[in-house]
Design a protein around this motif. Structure first.
Motif, PDB file in Angstrom:
ATOM      1  N   GLU A 470       0.797  -1.069   0.091  1.00 41.59           N
ATOM      2  CA  GLU A 470      -0.094   0.169  -0.260  1.00 41.59           C
ATOM      3  C   GLU A 470       0.567   1.321   0.157  1.00 41.59           C
ATOM      4  O   GLU A 470       0.611   2.237  -0.931  1.00 41.59           O
ATOM      5  CB  GLU A 470      -0.976  -0.028   1.219  1.00 41.59           C
ATOM      6  CG  GLU A 470      -2.205  -1.087   1.087  1.00 41.59           C
ATOM      7  CD  GLU A 470      -1.627  -2.528   1.435  1.00 41.59           C
ATOM      8  OE1 GLU A 470      -2.701  -3.316   1.194  1.00 41.59           O
ATOM      9  OE2 GLU A 470      -0.580  -2.729   1.929  1.00 41.59           O
ATOM     10  N   GLN A 474       0.462   3.945  -2.971  1.00 45.83           N
ATOM     11  CA  GLN A 474      -0.017   5.173  -2.751  1.00 45.83           C
ATOM     12  C   GLN A 474       1.025   6.613  -2.490  1.00 45.83           C
ATOM     13  O   GLN A 474       0.620   7.517  -2.302  1.00 45.83           O
ATOM     14  CB  GLN A 474      -1.096   5.035  -1.373  1.00 45.83           C
ATOM     15  CG  GLN A 474      -2.097   4.147  -1.781  1.00 45.83           C
ATOM     16  CD  GLN A 474      -3.111   3.950  -0.691  1.00 45.83           C
ATOM     17  OE1 GLN A 474      -2.973   4.113   0.427  1.00 45.83           O
ATOM     18  NE2 GLN A 474      -4.471   4.213  -1.085  1.00 45.83           N
ATOM     19  N   SER A 700      -4.612   0.880  -4.126  1.00 44.08           N
ATOM     20  CA  SER A 700      -4.047   0.581  -2.921  1.00 44.08           C
ATOM     21  C   SER A 700      -2.945  -0.896  -2.977  1.00 44.08           C
ATOM     22  O   SER A 700      -2.218  -0.855  -2.285  1.00 44.08           O
ATOM     23  CB  SER A 700      -4.745   0.306  -1.620  1.00 44.08           C
ATOM     24  OG  SER A 700      -5.658  -0.430  -1.688  1.00 44.08           O
ATOM     25  N   ASN A 701      -3.727  -1.643  -3.700  1.00 36.71           N
ATOM     26  CA  ASN A 701      -3.014  -2.998  -3.841  1.00 36.71           C
ATOM     27  C   ASN A 701      -3.234  -3.653  -4.903  1.00 36.71           C
ATOM     28  O   ASN A 701      -3.936  -2.858  -6.080  1.00 36.71           O
ATOM     29  CB  ASN A 701      -3.071  -3.798  -2.577  1.00 36.71           C
ATOM     30  CG  ASN A 701      -2.057  -4.718  -2.145  1.00 36.71           C
ATOM     31  OD1 ASN A 701      -1.409  -5.477  -3.061  1.00 36.71           O
ATOM     32  ND2 ASN A 701      -1.855  -4.994  -0.908  1.00 36.71           N
TER      33      ASN A 701
END
Length: 766
Positions: A470, A474, A700-701
């Motif tokens: 993450e 990000q 995020s992933n």
């Protein structure tokens, strides 16, 4: 063939003397100390014989060997080549390795000129020392061209010493001798002497002048151009500790660092006491940071006994962020703004030649206008950012210092962390470069190294900082998103007579972000009489940085897709149309071998088309798409074969690539880089994008930043034209032609022109 990683923490000069790898010639000095014959023999006796070739590289390795950085000795101990009394050759690879294969290919340059048997060669990752090794940096596909001549000169110098020694032992002229497969060979008689037989005598020979060292002609290469397995491959597949994330130190603590979800937000408060009470947590604290993402920004550090405990504690962290000066970027709003700007000619004129508007206004000409969109994308390296640092406070008369182990593309930049954040001079910073699990431009930044170093100083202990996936997605330096507004005209004969390219990109403080670029020589600026290019910028705060083939990865997509559109509008075959634009073979910049050459471009276009079966009959719903792009001095053309069903399910069956990067050093590594670039370009094009709203990255992933599955990977076929032109790297040039080749193939299969990435935005699935 063996490989190892040098992590010697001693002072480099002391280590070299202690290792007693003896310098080439007794009459020269090393680090200012006269190397007389008695000292030479004493050291060689202790070492058991052998010698090292140690030519110091200049600041710019394009300069002749022998040019020195101030204070650097021309002849040093243990720089690039060490040959033991048994004839075994150890080569030191100085360029950072991130999967591009330079730890194998750069030593191959030395081995070829030396005449070594690759099976009797070991490769060691050199310590970070640019005074000794010259530039130690990876990026921009520059490692091969930067090292092509200097490393060959190193090998040729060692070869000259062996030849001189053999000439005396055989009593023949040196000019009649060659080296190959670890031996010096007298060509006319067939007599030979192995390196092991000559080491002692070779160590006594006088170091030849650089100007007198002869490099091989390409026709005499026996190692370069062959397929050699990566020197680290056995260690990688057996899980040996090569990467930054593998570093282990006694008493090491583990850290995570929480930053504001909106870029440039700062910490107002956090539940630090609650976090400190969690299992395994040693400390938690706020770092103020500064307004520079390429360093330390405001955040909360959590230090624990293990990475798992640090990650678990982070889940309980609650931070109140001050977002008054944070990014408010919105990808939705940028799209709207770009379409408004597209109605203008552009704020900054880049190039204008001929009468573009006159051609657009001719009644007989057919005019086409298109708008192409490319999103922000993350690097998503398989090894997330990490760094290990060990700060040592002043003690017992010793000044404060720090050691840093970093998977970095630019290790020398890390020295600046000392005076910038730690109040220690650069000379008290020791940097160890580790192998990287991917880089693509991301690992040239200092944020993760700065965080680790500052946390280590606070803890007065060794600390490994590990980013989560993450964090990695990000808090990246993204490939900049942007837009191309394109317009072109073809005359009644179907010839492209004018084109206009308006790049609408993102910038910061009025300057274009990294990757937002459009040069005055960008294809087809030099190929057309009537051409205009301009750029407009939209102000943003989302950090951007180099991403594989910076600039070219999106310019190639838009321009080569639009060229295919123009061919279709002209009612002509795309291959014929593209070759006509290239015209007669020429260098647009005479004498500049790193400029576009239309002859080389046409050659790879024809080869890719031929090997892919351009013009062959294909079933309904199946098509071929062609694209060419010139970037990083590499000429690359690719043809994609795809099919699309009634539900817009896309299958990429095969990609055929033709490449001219000059002489290929390692055929295995070069092929792998083209294959990797094609897969990288395809997976990114299919479904990967970074969007942000209110300054916050929404992905995020890998559940919402989705890479391609291996089952969807196409067959890739690579063909090289091994020209005698100056070599370039291949880590990047293979990517830009892929997206337009896919888009053009989709059009050939369906009649639908894709003008935005990722393809999932236009309803395509795989």
């Amino acid at each position: 063939m063996t490989s190892s990683f040098a992590a010697d923490t001693r002072n480099p000069n002391q280590a070299l003397v202690q290792d007693v790898e003896v310098a080439i010639a007794s009459s020269h000095s090393t680090d200012g100390i006269s190397m007389n014959r008695r000292r030479f023999l004493k050291l060689s006796g202790v070492a058991g014989g052998g010698f090292a070739v140690a030519l110091s590289l200049p600041v710019s390795a394009f300069s002749p060997i022998g040019t020195q950085r101030p204070g650097a000795n021309q002849l040093e101990l243990n720089a690039f080549v060490h040959i033991g009394v048994d004839g075994h050759v150890t080569l030191y690879s100085h360029t950072p390795e991130m999967g591009q294969g330079v730890k194998t290919s750069i030593p191959m340059l030395i081995a070829e000129e030396l005449g070594a048997d690759w099976n009797q060669v070991s490769v060691i990752q050199a310590p970070v020392n640019e005074d000794r090794y010259g530039t130690q940096r990876a990026g921009g596909s520059t490692s091969t061209p930067r090292n092509w001549e200097p490393m060959r000169q190193v090998g040729a110098t060692a070869r000259a010493l062996f030849v001189a020694a053999a000439a005396k032992q055989m009593d023949v002229p040196a000019a009649e001798l060659i080296t190959k497969n670890h031996a010096v060979i007298h060509q006319s008689s067939g007599r030979s002497l192995g390196f092991a037989d000559l080491v002692t005598q070779a160590a006594r020979e006088k170091l030849p002048a650089a100007s007198g060292v002869r490099l091989k002609e390409r026709k005499d290469f026996y190692l370069l151009g062959t397929a050699v397995s990566g020197v680290d491959n056995p260690a990688i597949v057996t899980g040996a500790p090569l990467f930054g994330v593998d570093v282990q130190l006694p008493g090491m603590l583990h850290a995570v660092y929480e930053k504001c979800p909106a870029f440039y937000g700062t910490v107002k408060s956090a539940n630090l006491e609650q976090v400190k009470a969690l299992p395994g947590v040693v400390d938690a604290f706020v770092l103020e940071g500064e307004d520079d993402p390429n360093g330390l920004v405001s955040g909360v550090a959590i230090v624990a006994r293990s990475t798992w405990e640090a990650f678990r504690a982070r889940q309980q962290l609650k931070v109140d962020w001050d977002e008054s000066n944070a990014s408010k970027d919105s990808w939705t709003e940028l799209n709207k703004q770009a379409r408004t700007l597209a109605k203008r000619k552009g704020d900054q004129e880049i190039v204008a030649s001929g009468d573009v508007d006159g051609e657009f206004n001719k009644a007989d000409n057919k005019v086409v206008e298109s708008f192409y969109t490319h999103p922000y994308v993350a690097h998503a390296c398989m090894e997330p950012m990490n760094c290990t640092a060990h700060y040592k406070p002043a003690s017992g008369g010793q000044a404060a210092s720090i050691e840093i182990w970093a998977p970095t593309q630019a290790p020398s930049r890390i020295y600046g962390i000392g005076p910038r954040y730690l109040d220690i001079p650069e000379r008290n910073v020791t940097v160890h470069q580790t192998r990287m699990g991917g880089g693509f431009g991301r690992r040239g930044r200092l944020d993760f190294s700065s965080e680790a170093a500052i946390i280590s100083k606070r803890m007065q202990a060794p600390v490994k900082l590990t980013w989560s996936r993450e964090d990695d997605i990000q808090h990246d330096f993204y490939r900049a998103g942007g837009f191309f507004s394109l317009k072109g005209a073809v005359d009644k004969n179907g010839k492209l007579v004018a084109m206009q390219n308006h790049l609408i990109g993102v910038g910061r403080d009025g300057q274009p972000e990294s990757g937002t670029r459009l040069s005055s020589s960008e294809f087809p600026a030099l190929n057309l009489k009537n051409y205009r290019a301009a750029m407009s910028l939209m102000e943003t705060k989302t950090p951007c940085g180099p991403w594989r083939a910076p600039g070219a990865n999106v310019t190639g997509w838009a321009v080569q897709s639009f060229i295919a559109e123009m061919a279709h509008a002209a009612g002509r075959d795309h291959l014929e149309f593209l070759l006509e634009i290239m015209g007669e073979p020429q260098w647009f910049e005479p004498g500049n071998t790193r400029s576009l050459n239309t002859g080389r471009a046409s050659a790879v276009i024809k080869l890719a088309a031929e090997k892919a079966g351009w013009g062959k009959q294909l079933p309904q719903g199946r098509g071929l798409g062609l694209a060419f792009h010139f970037s990083h001095a590499g000429h690359v053309a690719e043809v994609a074969e795809v099919s699309v069903d009634a539900n817009k399910k896309l299958t990429v069956h095969k990609v055929t690539a033709a490449v001219d990067i000059g002489p290929v050093v390692n055929m295995s590594g070069a092929t792998a880089q083209v294959e990797g670039a094609i897969i990288d370009g395809l997976t990114t094009m299919l479904g990967m994008e970074i969007t942000m709203e209110n300054g916050r990255v929404q992905q995020s992933n890998f559940h919402n930043y989705i890479p391609m599955y291996i089952r969807n990977a196409p067959e890739v076929e690579v063909h090289f034209i091994q020209s005698d032109n100056s070599p370039t790297g291949i880590g990047e040039p293979g990517l830009p032609p892929l997206p337009p080749a896919i888009g053009n193939a989709i059009f050939a299969a369906t009649g639908h022109r894709v003008r935005s990435m990722p393809l999932s935005k236009e309803g395509y699935t795989v």
